[in-house]
Design an enzyme around this catalytic site. Structure first.
Site, PDB file in Angstrom:
ATOM      1  N   THR A  37     -26.684   5.815  76.440  1.00 16.54           N
ATOM      2  CA  THR A  37     -27.952   6.489  76.171  1.00 16.54           C
ATOM      3  C   THR A  37     -29.101   5.539  76.488  1.00 16.54           C
ATOM      4  O   THR A  37     -28.924   4.328  76.545  1.00 16.54           O
ATOM      5  CB  THR A  37     -28.040   6.950  74.701  1.00 16.54           C
ATOM      6  OG1 THR A  37     -27.718   5.832  73.882  1.00 16.54           O
ATOM      7  CG2 THR A  37     -27.082   8.086  74.417  1.00 16.54           C
ATOM      8  N   CYS A  38     -30.258   6.118  76.675  1.00 14.53           N
ATOM      9  CA  CYS A  38     -31.474   5.385  77.015  1.00 14.53           C
ATOM     10  C   CYS A  38     -31.719   4.271  75.982  1.00 14.53           C
ATOM     11  O   CYS A  38     -31.579   4.543  74.799  1.00 14.53           O
ATOM     12  CB  CYS A  38     -32.632   6.382  76.988  1.00 14.53           C
ATOM     13  SG  CYS A  38     -34.208   5.677  77.331  1.00 14.53           S
ATOM     14  N   PRO A  39     -32.064   3.048  76.318  1.00 11.47           N
ATOM     15  CA  PRO A  39     -32.323   2.546  77.668  1.00 11.47           C
ATOM     16  C   PRO A  39     -31.109   1.857  78.302  1.00 11.47           C
ATOM     17  O   PRO A  39     -31.273   1.038  79.200  1.00 11.47           O
ATOM     18  CB  PRO A  39     -33.434   1.525  77.419  1.00 11.47           C
ATOM     19  CG  PRO A  39     -33.095   0.944  76.073  1.00 11.47           C
ATOM     20  CD  PRO A  39     -32.403   2.039  75.299  1.00 11.47           C
ATOM     21  N   GLU A  83     -28.074   9.964  81.897  1.00 15.53           N
ATOM     22  CA  GLU A  83     -29.310  10.016  81.112  1.00 15.53           C
ATOM     23  C   GLU A  83     -30.471  10.426  82.029  1.00 15.53           C
ATOM     24  O   GLU A  83     -30.850   9.673  82.932  1.00 15.53           O
ATOM     25  CB  GLU A  83     -29.529   8.623  80.510  1.00 15.53           C
ATOM     26  CG  GLU A  83     -30.778   8.424  79.718  1.00 15.53           C
ATOM     27  CD  GLU A  83     -30.819   9.230  78.433  1.00 15.53           C
ATOM     28  OE1 GLU A  83     -31.696  10.112  78.360  1.00 15.53           O
ATOM     29  OE2 GLU A  83     -29.980   8.987  77.545  1.00 15.53           O
TER      30      GLU A  83
END
Ligand SMILES: Cc1cc2nc3c(=O)[nH]c(=O)nc-3n(C[C@H](O)[C@H](O)[C@H](O)COP(=O)(O)OP(=O)(O)OC[C@H]3O[C@@H](n4cnc5c(N)ncnc54)[C@H](O)[C@@H]3O)c2cc1C
Lengths: 79, 379
Positions: A17-19, A44
């Site tokens: 998931t981000c980042p 993502e």
């Protein structure tokens, strides 16, 4: 696939998931020589905007963003 | 006898061992089950205390208690360092070459700091993520009366994603209280294009930074530090001078994990709901060592411990485990020396950041005191 999208290095950041994907890319690019073509695989959506923004700031080239059913491949050339 | 081994007596391992002592009380007393907690350090360390050490509000001794005093007497305690995990034969190896067999294993070994990963960082930077770092920072901060203070988040992921923002807001307030703020410039840096990984915290922090005259730089990835010239060089090609650098160092998982084939980069690959290792049977991971898409936070270790206690107990009794973890994460965030806010979220959710207040600051300090009851499994 076009010639441009033959990567020297592939980073599989799918499911991160981000980042995560961006950080994976930054960590790897640090270690690579100029001219290396990198493929970043990400699920993502934010990566498709964050990565080009970072490339611009860091002075690397965005070659292509390829959309697949469940992920994106972002191609980069290290400067 | 069914043998459950837990490696790591930090927040996750301790809460888990105590929960199991309760859940499996009859089986433990009849000798059908053994719960063994193995940990390298005789003391349990409550790391959130370190945030207050640089400001002289807590000491590193406040962060430590003997593990023996925290663990239920029905738990078998071994002080020792595990150096190898063989998930095929289900055996652990210790530093003194002794071997222990298990039926179910939980890894709760936490994250470690790796300042050496960035040239010049160990010599040129301070941090508050461990006892020595926090004390050295306290001493230098006490003498720091003017110049450029830089808080740089070098490593992502790192323990407690909130702590760098908290430190920045606290140091701003602390310098104001001491009448020094006008002589100190403060800059906060973060590796991605906003001030924090979570958008709502980034927005909240950005507003406060602007309000309090704190500069911030994004897309700032530290490449190396020249400790003599006091300059930071970034991967993006920029340079920044500093007089006092407080850096969140890169974090590392464990060679134990890589060598056991449980995760390539040192963090255990797990199913994010069951916390079962992807690459081995009867192995779980909780806390910072588990690779799940939420923060490396004590609250995460705590909630995960509750879920894994249920799953282990079900397996020990021969029933099908059903408890799952939904990513619940809870954090207090200091917004200065006497006000704080609070967030709560699960997997895929964006937290809502409340207006900071004094009662929430006191709630955070109160929680820190009652933490010792949490570790005992009472809260
Ligand atoms: C400055 C700071 C502030 C923080 N603030 C907060 C906060 O406000 N809220 C919050 O929720 N979290 C906070 N955290 C994060 C929190 O402390 C950690 O996420 C939490 O401690 C993780 O628990 P754990 O059980 O995974 O690991 P740890 O608590 O780190 O414990 C790991 C244990 O494993 C043992 N161990 C390691 N390797 C071995 C081995 N090979 N053999 C045997 N034993 C081993 C260690 O000795 C240690 O006892 C903060 C962290 C820091 C540094």
């Amino acid at each position: 696939m076009t010639e441009i999208t033959e990567p020297d290095v592939t980073i599989d950041s799918k499911d991160a998931t981000c980042p995560g994907p961006l950080m994976d890319l930054i960590g790897k690019v640090k270690t690579l020589d100029q001219g290396t073509v990198v493929e970043l695989q990400t699920t993502e959506r934010n990566s498709t905007t964050d990565v080009p923004e970072w490339l611009e700031k860091a002075g690397h080239d965005l070659l292509e963003i390829e959309e697949h059913d469940d992920h994106w491949n972002i191609y980069i050339e290290v400067n | 006898m069914h043998r459950i081994a837990i490696v790591g007596g930090g927040t996750g391992g301790t809460v888990l061992a105590n929960r199991l002592a309760n859940e499996l009380q009859p089986e433990l007393e009849s000798g059908e089950v053994e719960v063994r907690l193995i940990t390298a350090d005789r003391d349990h360390v409550y790391k959130p205390t370190f945030l207050y050490v640089p400001f002289g509000k807590k000491t590193v001794d406040d962060a430590r208690r003997p593990i023996e005093d925290l663990v239920d007497r029905r738990v078998s305690l071994t002080i020792g360092e595990v150096t190898g995990v063989d998930t095929d034969t289900k055996k652990l190896t210790f530093a003194d070459s002794s071997i222990l067999a298990y039926d179910q294993l939980v890894l709760a070994t936490g994250a470690s700091l790796d300042p050496e990963a960035v040239p010049g960082l160990a010599e040129g930077g301070h941090h508050f993520y461990g006892p020595e770092g926090a004390e050295a920072l306290r001493d230098d901060l006490a003498e720091f009366t003017e110049g450029h203070l830089v808080l740089s988040v070098v490593g992502v992921p790192h323990m407690c994603p909130a702590a760098p923002v908290e430190f920045t807001l606290m140091v701003d307030d602390w310098l104001r209280e001491r009448g020094r703020r006008e002589d100190v410039d403060i800059t906060y840096t973060y590796p991605i294009n906003r001030a924090h990984g979570l958008q709502s915290i980034a927005d909240w922090a950005t507003d406060l930074f602007e309000e309090r005259d704190i500069d911030f730089e994004t897309f700032f990835n530290v490449d190396e530090i020249d400790p003599d010239a006091e300059v930071i060089q970034t991967v993006e090609g920029s340079e920044m001078d500093y007089d006092l650098l407080v850096a969140i160092p890169p974090h590392a998982g464990s060679d134990l994990v890589t060598d056991a084939g449980l995760g390539e980069d040192g963090w255990v690959d797990v199913d994010k709901h069951t916390l079962e290792a992807t690459n081995a049977e009867d192995v779980y991971a909780i806390g910072d060592i588990a690779d799940v898409p939420t923060s490396k936070a004590g609250s995460v270790a705590h909630y995960e411990a509750g879920v894994v206690a249920d799953r282990l107990a079900s397996r020990a009794r021969g029933t099908v485990p059903t408890a799952t973890y939904d990513g619940k994460t809870v954090c207090f965030l200091e917004a200065g020396m006497d006000e704080a806010t609070f967030i709560e979220f699960s997997y895929g959710e964006e937290p809502f950041v409340r207006e900071p207040s004094k009662p929430l600051h006191w709630a955070k300090l109160g929680y820190n005191e009652s933490y010792w009851l949490t570790a005992r499994g009472l809260l």
